[in-house]
Design an enzyme around this catalytic site. Structure first.
Site, PDB file in Angstrom:
ATOM      1  CB  ALA A  74      28.157  59.499  35.252  1.00  0.00           C
ATOM      2  CD  GLU A  75      31.005  57.817  30.639  1.00  0.00           C
ATOM      3  OE1 GLU A  75      31.599  56.733  30.689  1.00  0.00           O
ATOM      4  OE2 GLU A  75      30.000  58.003  29.929  1.00  0.00           O
ATOM      5  CB  SER A  76      36.308  57.824  34.980  1.00  0.00           C
ATOM      6  OG  SER A  76      36.445  59.212  35.265  1.00  0.00           O
TER       7      SER A  76
END
Length: 200
Positions: A77-79
């Site tokens: 989700a982040e990167s």
């Protein structure tokens, strides 16, 4: 089409997971195919849901008593597994930690010298932060994930202001749309990871 198929293959082969995922999603888009895990072949699923940096993820998940599939879901989700990612807000690395948050974690760990673009460092710091959120929110995963995105103080304040006990309802009426979609997306990734990797 050929370009994106080749890019998916070579990115996967040489462990540029973020490029592999982005290229594969472009292939889906060009074919007008939905990302339906139940219909996709195993090799495609493994490209969309990779488990890189496994030694680090397993080590720190065990250390901080966090399901490693939560860590993978947050990283995706982040990167999208890009260890060199830097957001417009200044968040860095696989787990997109803000420098101020990382400094606090570094102090707790007794270290001032660290590199958030190093995958194992990012996983260590990010997993430690998730473990703190787990205690703060008494293990309620959607609140932990919301806290990871927006800060634990903000989530606590929103919850108190809205006085909603049902977590699903709270997420639906969360004031930050970005955080609401972040929670929904991360929860989807976690469900996919659990379905694929815990059904074996």
């Amino acid at each position: 089409m050929d370009k994106y198929i080749a890019l998916t293959h070579f990115s996967n082969t040489y462990k540029y997971y973020h490029l592999a995922i982005a290229s594969l999603r472009k292939v889906f888009s060009l074919l007008r195919v939905k990302e339906d895990m139940s219909l996709l072949p195993q090799s495609i699923i493994m490209t969309l849901l990779p488990k890189p940096f496994m030694i680090c993820v397993e080590k720190y998940s065990r250390m901080y008593d966090i399901d490693p599939l939560i860590v993978y879901s947050v990283v995706k989700a982040e990167s999208f597994f890009n260890p060199r990612a830097v957001s417009s807000a200044g968040a860095v690395g696989l787990m997109q930690l803000m420098p101020a948050t990382a400094r606090g974690i570094g102090r707790q760990l007794g270290t001032r010298n660290y590199d958030l673009k190093d995958p194992c460092t990012s996983i260590h710091f990010g997993t430690k932060y998730i473990s703190w959120l787990k205690k703060f929110f008494k293990g309620k995963l959607p609140l932990m994930i919301a806290g990871y995105n927006a800060g634990a103080g903000n989530v606590k304040k929103w919850k108190r202001r809205r006085n909603i006990n049902a977590i699903d309802r709270f997420i639906e009426f969360m004031p930050f749309i970005e955080t609401r979609y972040y929670v929904i997306r991360t929860d989807k990734f976690y469900l996919q990871y659990k379905t694929i990797y815990k059904s074996k």
